[in-house]
Enzyme design. Structure first.
Site, PDB file in Angstrom:
ATOM      1  N   LYS A  15      -2.445 -80.862  52.543  1.00  0.00           N
ATOM      2  CA  LYS A  15      -1.213 -80.713  51.753  1.00  0.00           C
ATOM      3  C   LYS A  15      -0.160 -81.742  52.161  1.00  0.00           C
ATOM      4  O   LYS A  15       0.471 -82.357  51.314  1.00  0.00           O
ATOM      5  CB  LYS A  15      -0.614 -79.302  51.928  1.00  0.00           C
ATOM      6  CG  LYS A  15      -1.522 -78.186  51.455  1.00  0.00           C
ATOM      7  CD  LYS A  15      -0.836 -76.824  51.533  1.00  0.00           C
ATOM      8  CE  LYS A  15      -0.505 -76.367  52.962  1.00  0.00           C
ATOM      9  NZ  LYS A  15      -1.677 -76.096  53.802  1.00  0.00           N
ATOM     10  N   ARG A  91       4.136 -68.666  50.335  1.00  0.00           N
ATOM     11  CA  ARG A  91       2.974 -68.282  51.118  1.00  0.00           C
ATOM     12  C   ARG A  91       2.648 -66.807  51.020  1.00  0.00           C
ATOM     13  O   ARG A  91       1.728 -66.335  51.683  1.00  0.00           O
ATOM     14  CB  ARG A  91       3.256 -68.557  52.580  1.00  0.00           C
ATOM     15  CG  ARG A  91       2.503 -69.756  53.061  1.00  0.00           C
ATOM     16  CD  ARG A  91       2.793 -69.861  54.513  1.00  0.00           C
ATOM     17  NE  ARG A  91       3.083 -71.217  54.751  1.00  0.00           N
ATOM     18  CZ  ARG A  91       2.437 -71.953  55.632  1.00  0.00           C
ATOM     19  NH1 ARG A  91       1.559 -71.438  56.413  1.00  0.00           N
ATOM     20  NH2 ARG A  91       2.729 -73.208  55.763  1.00  0.00           N
ATOM     21  N   ARG A 125      -6.373 -83.160  64.577  1.00  0.00           N
ATOM     22  CA  ARG A 125      -5.119 -83.609  63.939  1.00  0.00           C
ATOM     23  C   ARG A 125      -4.062 -83.989  64.984  1.00  0.00           C
ATOM     24  O   ARG A 125      -3.888 -83.313  65.991  1.00  0.00           O
ATOM     25  CB  ARG A 125      -4.576 -82.492  63.057  1.00  0.00           C
ATOM     26  CG  ARG A 125      -3.185 -82.778  62.530  1.00  0.00           C
ATOM     27  CD  ARG A 125      -2.830 -81.935  61.328  1.00  0.00           C
ATOM     28  NE  ARG A 125      -2.490 -80.567  61.645  1.00  0.00           N
ATOM     29  CZ  ARG A 125      -2.147 -79.665  60.713  1.00  0.00           C
ATOM     30  NH1 ARG A 125      -2.164 -79.996  59.444  1.00  0.00           N
ATOM     31  NH2 ARG A 125      -1.830 -78.444  61.083  1.00  0.00           N
ATOM     32  N   ARG A 157       0.079 -80.797  67.497  1.00  0.00           N
ATOM     33  CA  ARG A 157       1.044 -79.733  67.217  1.00  0.00           C
ATOM     34  C   ARG A 157       0.805 -78.540  68.124  1.00  0.00           C
ATOM     35  O   ARG A 157      -0.326 -78.192  68.409  1.00  0.00           O
ATOM     36  CB  ARG A 157       0.900 -79.284  65.756  1.00  0.00           C
ATOM     37  CG  ARG A 157       1.960 -79.854  64.858  1.00  0.00           C
ATOM     38  CD  ARG A 157       1.691 -79.601  63.408  1.00  0.00           C
ATOM     39  NE  ARG A 157       1.502 -78.183  63.095  1.00  0.00           N
ATOM     40  CZ  ARG A 157       1.392 -77.732  61.857  1.00  0.00           C
ATOM     41  NH1 ARG A 157       1.426 -78.567  60.840  1.00  0.00           N
ATOM     42  NH2 ARG A 157       1.216 -76.450  61.628  1.00  0.00           N
ATOM     43  N   ARG A 168      -3.364 -68.308  61.676  1.00  0.00           N
ATOM     44  CA  ARG A 168      -2.847 -68.917  60.445  1.00  0.00           C
ATOM     45  C   ARG A 168      -3.870 -68.833  59.306  1.00  0.00           C
ATOM     46  O   ARG A 168      -3.511 -68.559  58.169  1.00  0.00           O
ATOM     47  CB  ARG A 168      -2.459 -70.371  60.723  1.00  0.00           C
ATOM     48  CG  ARG A 168      -1.091 -70.465  61.413  1.00  0.00           C
ATOM     49  CD  ARG A 168      -0.995 -71.667  62.333  1.00  0.00           C
ATOM     50  NE  ARG A 168      -1.156 -72.928  61.659  1.00  0.00           N
ATOM     51  CZ  ARG A 168      -1.698 -74.017  62.219  1.00  0.00           C
ATOM     52  NH1 ARG A 168      -2.134 -73.983  63.463  1.00  0.00           N
ATOM     53  NH2 ARG A 168      -1.778 -75.128  61.545  1.00  0.00           N
TER      54      ARG A 168
HETATM   55  P1  ADP Z   1       0.061 -74.856  58.535  1.00  0.00           P
HETATM   56  O1  ADP Z   1      -0.074 -74.777  57.030  1.00  0.00           O
HETATM   57  O2  ADP Z   1      -0.879 -75.836  59.155  1.00  0.00           O
HETATM   58  O3  ADP Z   1       0.005 -73.519  59.210  1.00  0.00           O
HETATM   59  P2  ADP Z   1       2.913 -75.484  58.314  1.00  0.00           P
HETATM   60  O4  ADP Z   1       3.517 -76.667  58.943  1.00  0.00           O
HETATM   61  O5  ADP Z   1       2.919 -75.403  56.824  1.00  0.00           O
HETATM   62  O6  ADP Z   1       1.458 -75.450  58.915  1.00  0.00           O
HETATM   63  O7  ADP Z   1       3.610 -74.137  58.871  1.00  0.00           O
HETATM   64  C1  ADP Z   1       3.745 -73.918  60.251  1.00  0.00           C
HETATM   65  C2  ADP Z   1       4.325 -72.523  60.514  1.00  0.00           C
HETATM   66  O8  ADP Z   1       5.625 -72.421  59.924  1.00  0.00           O
HETATM   67  C3  ADP Z   1       3.561 -71.345  59.949  1.00  0.00           C
HETATM   68  O9  ADP Z   1       2.494 -70.937  60.783  1.00  0.00           O
HETATM   69  C4  ADP Z   1       4.674 -70.282  59.871  1.00  0.00           C
HETATM   70  O10 ADP Z   1       4.968 -69.753  61.161  1.00  0.00           O
HETATM   71  C5  ADP Z   1       5.873 -71.092  59.440  1.00  0.00           C
HETATM   72  N1  ADP Z   1       6.022 -71.149  57.967  1.00  0.00           N
HETATM   73  C6  ADP Z   1       5.941 -72.278  57.206  1.00  0.00           C
HETATM   74  N2  ADP Z   1       6.120 -71.988  55.904  1.00  0.00           N
HETATM   75  C7  ADP Z   1       6.309 -70.641  55.832  1.00  0.00           C
HETATM   76  C8  ADP Z   1       6.530 -69.735  54.767  1.00  0.00           C
HETATM   77  N3  ADP Z   1       6.589 -70.157  53.498  1.00  0.00           N
HETATM   78  N4  ADP Z   1       6.674 -68.417  55.059  1.00  0.00           N
HETATM   79  C9  ADP Z   1       6.630 -67.985  56.325  1.00  0.00           C
HETATM   80  N5  ADP Z   1       6.410 -68.776  57.384  1.00  0.00           N
HETATM   81  C10 ADP Z   1       6.251 -70.109  57.156  1.00  0.00           C
END
Ligand code: ADP
Length: 215
Positions: A15, A91, A125, A157, A168
């Site tokens: 993404k 999400r 990554r 990360r 996740r």
């Molecule tokens: P990934 O998709 O690899 O888990 P992201 O960078 O998109 O990584 O998100 C990292 C973290 O940020 C998530 O595990 C969550 O804790 C938080 N997060 C991101 N977007 C949301 C969302 N829309 N709702 C709730 N938590 C979120």
């Protein structure tokens, strides 16, 4: 043209990589809620220190908090003029419904990559701490580990550990798949094969957007 696009896909589906390529092509701002939260953590604000516990464990933040972040971001001039490429939001079904209450959406793209493949991608990554550019152990920056884009430090990360990755991916199946279904029901979803070279995946997404938006 103001493009309003959502990007779905498992962790590691691409993404972030695709958003960066699509932002260049369409001029719509890339809005990654994960990047925004990591910035808040890095800035050391009170909110950042609360967010950090969620990020490190790989759990989702509450919908109301996320909606506050998005509403605030949507008020900026770039979104009003050029739309958005939303990466990592919505999400949950709650977030999806709240989003549709404040904006329409042109298309939701689901980047499909099997679980076995994302597990491998996530463990290799690496990301720039400063500008979030994405690399991997197989494709490091020219001078390891300094970002080619901004000269920042490229690191793994904190949540790309086996436990947090597992949590996740579980949250994705449990909370996000029903949100994706909501866009499918509304006729807004297109599923794209996320395997192969990043540019090839971009070509597939661009074809899907152009078919929809110019139709
Ligand atoms: P990934 O998709 O690899 O888990 P992201 O960078 O998109 O990584 O998100 C990292 C973290 O940020 C998530 O595990 C969550 O804790 C938080 N997060 C991101 N977007 C949301 C969302 N829309 N709702 C709730 N938590 C979120």
């Amino acid at each position: 043209m103001a493009l309003k696009l959502l990007l779905f896909g498992r962790q590691g589906a691409g993404k972030g990589t695709q958003s960066a390529l699509l932002a260049k092509q369409y001029g719509a701002p890339h809005i990654s809620t994960g990047d925004m939260l990591r910035e808040a953590v890095a800035e050391g604000t009170e909110f950042g220190s609360q967010a950090q516990a969620y990020l490190d464990s790989g759990s989702l933040l509450p919908d109301e908090i996320m909606m506050g972040i998005i509403t605030e971001r949507f008020a900026h001039a770039d979104v009003r003029a050029n739309g958005f490429l939303l990466d990592g939001f919505p999400r949950t079904v709650g977030q999806a419904e709240a989003l549709l209450a404040i904006t329409d959406v042109d298309l939701a793209v689901n980047i499909e990559v099997p679980r076995e493949v994302v597990l491998e991608r996530l463990s290799s990554r690496r990301v720039c701490k400063n500008c979030n550019a994405i690399y991997s152990t197989a494709e490091p920056p020219t001078s390891p580990w300094t970002c080619d884009v901004c000269g920042g430090e490229v690191v793994q990360r904190a949540d790309d550990t086996p436990e947090a990755i597992g949590r996740r991916l579980e949250a994705y199946e449990r909370d996000t798949v029903p949100a994706i279904d909501l866009f499918e029901t509304r006729g807004l979803l297109v599923t794209i094969d996320g395997l192969g070279r990043p540019e090839d995946v971009t070509d597939r997404i661009v074809a899907a957007i152009d078919a929809r938006v110019s139709a």
